[in-house]
Scaffold this active site. Structure first.
Site, PDB file in Angstrom:
ATOM      1  CB  SER A   1      -0.851   0.047   1.275  1.00 46.75           C
ATOM      2  OG  SER A   1      -1.787  -0.960   1.295  1.00 46.75           O
TER       3      SER A   1
ATOM      4  CG  HIS B   1      -1.646  -0.264  -4.254  1.00 42.33           C
ATOM      5  ND1 HIS B   1      -1.847   1.055  -3.915  1.00 42.33           N
ATOM      6  CD2 HIS B   1      -2.187  -0.990  -3.249  1.00 42.33           C
ATOM      7  CE1 HIS B   1      -2.484   1.112  -2.758  1.00 42.33           C
ATOM      8  NE2 HIS B   1      -2.696  -0.107  -2.335  1.00 42.33           N
TER       9      HIS B   1
ATOM     10  CD  GLU C   1      -1.681   4.167  -6.375  1.00 43.36           C
ATOM     11  OE1 GLU C   1      -1.447   5.374  -6.404  1.00 43.36           O
ATOM     12  OE2 GLU C   1      -1.571   3.493  -5.337  1.00 43.36           O
TER      13      GLU C   1
ATOM     14  CG  ASN D   1      -2.984   3.967   0.773  1.00 44.39           C
ATOM     15  OD1 ASN D   1      -4.155   4.138   1.144  1.00 44.39           O
ATOM     16  ND2 ASN D   1      -2.549   2.809   0.304  1.00 44.39           N
TER      17      ASN D   1
HETATM   18  N1  CAA Z   1     -15.900  -8.664  -2.127  1.00 44.81           N
HETATM   19  C1  CAA Z   1     -16.491  -8.818  -3.320  1.00 44.81           C
HETATM   20  N2  CAA Z   1     -17.565  -8.102  -3.716  1.00 44.81           N
HETATM   21  C2  CAA Z   1     -18.074  -7.236  -2.833  1.00 44.81           C
HETATM   22  C3  CAA Z   1     -17.517  -7.034  -1.560  1.00 44.81           C
HETATM   23  C4  CAA Z   1     -16.390  -7.800  -1.213  1.00 44.81           C
HETATM   24  N3  CAA Z   1     -15.772  -7.652  -0.030  1.00 44.81           N
HETATM   25  N4  CAA Z   1     -18.254  -6.087  -0.916  1.00 44.81           N
HETATM   26  C5  CAA Z   1     -19.216  -5.703  -1.763  1.00 44.81           C
HETATM   27  N5  CAA Z   1     -19.116  -6.394  -2.917  1.00 44.81           N
HETATM   28  C6  CAA Z   1     -19.970  -6.235  -4.115  1.00 44.81           C
HETATM   29  C7  CAA Z   1     -21.386  -6.681  -3.838  1.00 44.81           C
HETATM   30  O1  CAA Z   1     -21.559  -8.033  -4.111  1.00 44.81           O
HETATM   31  C8  CAA Z   1     -22.171  -5.834  -4.822  1.00 44.81           C
HETATM   32  O2  CAA Z   1     -22.062  -6.399  -6.102  1.00 44.81           O
HETATM   33  P1  CAA Z   1     -23.212  -6.219  -7.196  1.00 44.81           P
HETATM   34  O3  CAA Z   1     -23.574  -4.776  -7.238  1.00 44.81           O
HETATM   35  O4  CAA Z   1     -22.540  -6.713  -8.421  1.00 44.81           O
HETATM   36  O5  CAA Z   1     -24.309  -7.044  -6.722  1.00 44.81           O
HETATM   37  C9  CAA Z   1     -21.380  -4.535  -4.888  1.00 44.81           C
HETATM   38  O6  CAA Z   1     -20.057  -4.846  -4.414  1.00 44.81           O
HETATM   39  C10 CAA Z   1     -21.991  -3.466  -4.014  1.00 44.81           C
HETATM   40  O7  CAA Z   1     -22.090  -3.983  -2.708  1.00 44.81           O
HETATM   41  P2  CAA Z   1     -23.240  -3.635  -1.672  1.00 44.81           P
HETATM   42  O8  CAA Z   1     -24.493  -3.276  -2.408  1.00 44.81           O
HETATM   43  O9  CAA Z   1     -23.311  -4.728  -0.665  1.00 44.81           O
HETATM   44  O10 CAA Z   1     -22.664  -2.412  -0.844  1.00 44.81           O
HETATM   45  P3  CAA Z   1     -22.211  -0.985  -1.309  1.00 44.81           P
HETATM   46  O11 CAA Z   1     -23.049  -0.446  -2.411  1.00 44.81           O
HETATM   47  O12 CAA Z   1     -22.068  -0.235  -0.045  1.00 44.81           O
HETATM   48  O13 CAA Z   1     -20.750  -1.200  -1.928  1.00 44.81           O
HETATM   49  C11 CAA Z   1     -18.416  -1.134  -1.602  1.00 44.81           C
HETATM   50  C12 CAA Z   1     -19.715  -1.812  -1.203  1.00 44.81           C
HETATM   51  C13 CAA Z   1     -18.155  -1.397  -3.078  1.00 44.81           C
HETATM   52  C14 CAA Z   1     -17.332  -1.770  -0.762  1.00 44.81           C
HETATM   53  C15 CAA Z   1     -18.565   0.407  -1.361  1.00 44.81           C
HETATM   54  O14 CAA Z   1     -18.987   0.630  -0.041  1.00 44.81           O
HETATM   55  C16 CAA Z   1     -17.289   1.160  -1.589  1.00 44.81           C
HETATM   56  O15 CAA Z   1     -16.912   1.482  -2.719  1.00 44.81           O
HETATM   57  N6  CAA Z   1     -16.565   1.475  -0.482  1.00 44.81           N
HETATM   58  C17 CAA Z   1     -15.289   2.192  -0.552  1.00 44.81           C
HETATM   59  C18 CAA Z   1     -14.207   1.207  -0.925  1.00 44.81           C
HETATM   60  C19 CAA Z   1     -12.866   1.878  -1.040  1.00 44.81           C
HETATM   61  O16 CAA Z   1     -12.684   3.079  -0.873  1.00 44.81           O
HETATM   62  N7  CAA Z   1     -11.847   1.058  -1.323  1.00 44.81           N
HETATM   63  C20 CAA Z   1     -10.483   1.512  -1.376  1.00 44.81           C
HETATM   64  C21 CAA Z   1      -9.859   1.295  -0.013  1.00 44.81           C
HETATM   65  S1  CAA Z   1      -8.211   1.881   0.028  1.00 44.81           S
HETATM   66  C22 CAA Z   1      -7.334   0.661  -0.686  1.00 44.81           C
HETATM   67  O17 CAA Z   1      -7.802  -0.378  -1.044  1.00 44.81           O
HETATM   68  C23 CAA Z   1      -5.874   0.925  -0.833  1.00 44.81           C
HETATM   69  C24 CAA Z   1      -5.026   0.614   0.320  1.00 44.81           C
HETATM   70  O18 CAA Z   1      -3.840   0.390   0.072  1.00 44.81           O
HETATM   71  C25 CAA Z   1      -5.493   0.631   1.728  1.00 44.81           C
HETATM   72  P1  NAD Z   2      -4.505  -9.515   5.726  1.00 39.22           P
HETATM   73  O1  NAD Z   2      -4.074  -9.376   7.137  1.00 39.22           O
HETATM   74  O2  NAD Z   2      -5.947  -9.688   5.403  1.00 39.22           O
HETATM   75  O3  NAD Z   2      -3.737 -10.747   5.016  1.00 39.22           O
HETATM   76  C1  NAD Z   2      -2.355 -10.932   5.037  1.00 39.22           C
HETATM   77  C2  NAD Z   2      -2.083 -12.424   4.831  1.00 39.22           C
HETATM   78  O4  NAD Z   2      -0.683 -12.607   4.625  1.00 39.22           O
HETATM   79  C3  NAD Z   2      -2.486 -13.282   6.033  1.00 39.22           C
HETATM   80  O5  NAD Z   2      -3.282 -14.355   5.589  1.00 39.22           O
HETATM   81  C4  NAD Z   2      -1.134 -13.778   6.581  1.00 39.22           C
HETATM   82  O6  NAD Z   2      -1.179 -15.076   7.127  1.00 39.22           O
HETATM   83  C5  NAD Z   2      -0.275 -13.757   5.330  1.00 39.22           C
HETATM   84  N1  NAD Z   2       1.167 -13.659   5.587  1.00 39.22           N
HETATM   85  C6  NAD Z   2       1.816 -12.870   6.477  1.00 39.22           C
HETATM   86  N2  NAD Z   2       3.152 -13.052   6.366  1.00 39.22           N
HETATM   87  C7  NAD Z   2       3.339 -13.981   5.394  1.00 39.22           C
HETATM   88  C8  NAD Z   2       4.477 -14.582   4.802  1.00 39.22           C
HETATM   89  N3  NAD Z   2       5.712 -14.285   5.204  1.00 39.22           N
HETATM   90  N4  NAD Z   2       4.293 -15.495   3.820  1.00 39.22           N
HETATM   91  C9  NAD Z   2       3.044 -15.803   3.396  1.00 39.22           C
HETATM   92  N5  NAD Z   2       1.929 -15.260   3.909  1.00 39.22           N
HETATM   93  C10 NAD Z   2       2.079 -14.366   4.898  1.00 39.22           C
HETATM   94  O7  NAD Z   2      -3.913  -8.236   4.970  1.00 39.22           O
HETATM   95  P2  NAD Z   2      -4.453  -7.512   3.646  1.00 39.22           P
HETATM   96  O8  NAD Z   2      -5.423  -6.475   4.034  1.00 39.22           O
HETATM   97  O9  NAD Z   2      -4.818  -8.569   2.656  1.00 39.22           O
HETATM   98  O10 NAD Z   2      -3.123  -6.743   3.184  1.00 39.22           O
HETATM   99  C11 NAD Z   2      -2.076  -7.419   2.517  1.00 39.22           C
HETATM  100  C12 NAD Z   2      -1.208  -6.426   1.767  1.00 39.22           C
HETATM  101  O11 NAD Z   2      -2.025  -5.693   0.837  1.00 39.22           O
HETATM  102  C13 NAD Z   2      -0.520  -5.368   2.635  1.00 39.22           C
HETATM  103  O12 NAD Z   2       0.719  -5.037   2.087  1.00 39.22           O
HETATM  104  C14 NAD Z   2      -1.494  -4.194   2.538  1.00 39.22           C
HETATM  105  O13 NAD Z   2      -0.871  -2.953   2.797  1.00 39.22           O
HETATM  106  C15 NAD Z   2      -1.911  -4.302   1.082  1.00 39.22           C
HETATM  107  N6  NAD Z   2      -3.189  -3.671   0.768  1.00 39.22           N
HETATM  108  C16 NAD Z   2      -4.209  -3.721   1.663  1.00 39.22           C
HETATM  109  C17 NAD Z   2      -5.418  -3.119   1.340  1.00 39.22           C
HETATM  110  C18 NAD Z   2      -6.578  -3.155   2.294  1.00 39.22           C
HETATM  111  O14 NAD Z   2      -7.549  -2.418   2.105  1.00 39.22           O
HETATM  112  N7  NAD Z   2      -6.552  -3.972   3.320  1.00 39.22           N
HETATM  113  C19 NAD Z   2      -5.588  -2.497   0.093  1.00 39.22           C
HETATM  114  C20 NAD Z   2      -4.518  -2.501  -0.818  1.00 39.22           C
HETATM  115  C21 NAD Z   2      -3.312  -3.083  -0.464  1.00 39.22           C
END
Ligand code: CAA
Ligand code: NAD
Length: 284
Positions: free
Chosen positions: A120, A141, A153, A191
């Site tokens: 991330s 990503h 990304e 991020n």
């Molecule tokens: N896995 C698979 N599909 C999923 C799901 C999951 N965990 N959660 C929801 N869905 C699907 C549902 O099945 C549904 O599909 P259909 O429309 O095809 O039937 C669709 O997504 C919409 O779901 P819901 O109607 O249940 O709920 P919603 O309208 O609230 O949408 C959401 C759910 C898509 C997650 C929406 O809330 C959303 O876009 N949230 C923001 C997500 C976001 O910002 N993600 C980026 C996070 S940051 C990141 O990932 C980077 C990082 O490094 C941390």
């Molecule tokens: P998670 O905690 O759901 O899953 C991580 C998995 O990795 C676990 O099942 C753990 O057992 C396994 N693991 C840990 N060390 C390991 C190793 N040495 N060898 C093999 N498996 C190992 O975490 P996540 O949310 O899936 O995040 C995973 C990666 O993806 C991180 O780098 C995170 O920053 C990135 N990421 C997360 C998100 C998010 O929204 N959570 C979005 C984009 C990217």
């Protein structure tokens, strides 16, 4: 090179999603995690998602089974990567863990294999430096939930070759995603922009400005965000949010990225969000 065989390392929420979209696109997918239980849980999540697609009439039972047949679980890292074109790593957001894993991957993988990280925020150049093939190391990503979110990304490390970049860009398209090229800076774009907003929302809770529900309502109803920032933080995982803030803070050396003490406290308590059953909200 056309990618036909993908190995995903880590069967958590991101790894299982990546395995699902790769298998849906017709790739053979090896999935590796540290324990059988984690693999079972990851594949269980994929089965549930596919079953929902069948219920909605978007997939038939036969297609569902052939997607699942393309996903192979592995408890041995060496065996998982024996034949693979690309490894996509999705383990914990920790530089020490990732560099040790990439060192092992570099030894175990065929020389043609591309090593991609779903990190991330961590520098791709530093991850690449733990291998003897930095030109084949790249950031790929995905966003959570992977089956739904369109963005990937694609992050070049300093040494990443153009050929590897274009192969990964094509793969992202084949998986139904839109790749966006980003340079290797802490937090990339996603991020660097998202996480300070989430951290600020946590500060607002910490300072007693409003309750989590109220903060989330403001951002959902006022800014049309699909989830409020605290719901989203719980969804991402508070441990991941903290690691990302630490990477931004350390990488830029700027106090504006200081992780909120309340975020640290929750992670120390094990309240890491939805996956732990408790974060800013409580989950059944
Ligand atoms: N896995 C698979 N599909 C999923 C799901 C999951 N965990 N959660 C929801 N869905 C699907 C549902 O099945 C549904 O599909 P259909 O429309 O095809 O039937 C669709 O997504 C919409 O779901 P819901 O109607 O249940 O709920 P919603 O309208 O609230 O949408 C959401 C759910 C898509 C997650 C929406 O809330 C959303 O876009 N949230 C923001 C997500 C976001 O910002 N993600 C980026 C996070 S940051 C990141 O990932 C980077 C990082 O490094 C941390
Ligand atoms: P998670 O905690 O759901 O899953 C991580 C998995 O990795 C676990 O099942 C753990 O057992 C396994 N693991 C840990 N060390 C390991 C190793 N040495 N060898 C093999 N498996 C190992 O975490 P996540 O949310 O899936 O995040 C995973 C990666 O993806 C991180 O780098 C995170 O920053 C990135 N990421 C997360 C998100 C998010 O929204 N959570 C979005 C984009 C990217």
């Amino acid at each position: 090179m056309k990618i036909q065989h993908v190995t995903v390392i880590g069967a958590g929420q991101m790894g299982s999603g990546i395995a699902q979209v790769a298998a849906e696109a017709g790739c053979q997918v090896n999935l590796y995690d540290l324990q059988e239980g984690f693999l079972e849980k990851g594949v269980g999540r994929i089965e549930k998602n596919l079953a929902r697609q069948v219920e909605k009439g978007r997939l038939d039972e036969k297609e569902k089974l052939s997607i699942l047949d393309r996903i192979h679980k592995f408890a041995s890292l060496e065996k998982a990567v024996e034949e693979t074109d690309i490894v996509i790593e999705a383990v914990v957001e920790n530089m020490g863990v990732k560099t040790e894993l990439f060192r092992q991957l570099d030894e175990a993988c065929p020389s043609r294999t591309i090593l991609a990280s779903n990190t991330s925020s961590l520098p791709i150049t530093e991850i690449a430096a733990s291998t003897n093939r930095p030109e084949k190391v790249i950031g790929m990503h995905f966003m959570n939930p992977v089956p739904v979110m369109k963005l990937v990304e694609v992050i070049r490390g300093l040494a990443t070759s153009d050929e590897v970049y274009h192969t990964v860009e094509s793969l992202a398209k084949e998986l139904g995603k839109t790749p966006v090229e980003v340079k290797d800076f802490p937090g990339f774009i996603s991020n660097r922009v998202l996480m300070p907003m989430i951290n600020e929302a946590i500060y607002a809770v910490y300072e007693g400005v409003a309750e989590p529900e109220a903060i989330d309502q403001v951002m959902k109803l006022g800014m049309n965000h699909p989830m409020g920032p605290l719901t989203l933080a719980d969804f991402i995982g508070l441990d991941t949010c903290l690691y990302i803030m630490e990477t931004l803070h350390e990488g830029f050396g700027d106090s504006k990225y200081r992780p909120c003490p309340l975020l640290r406290k929750y992670v120390k308590a094990g309240w890491t969000g939805r996956k732990a059953g408790r974060g800013f909200y409580i989950y059944e």
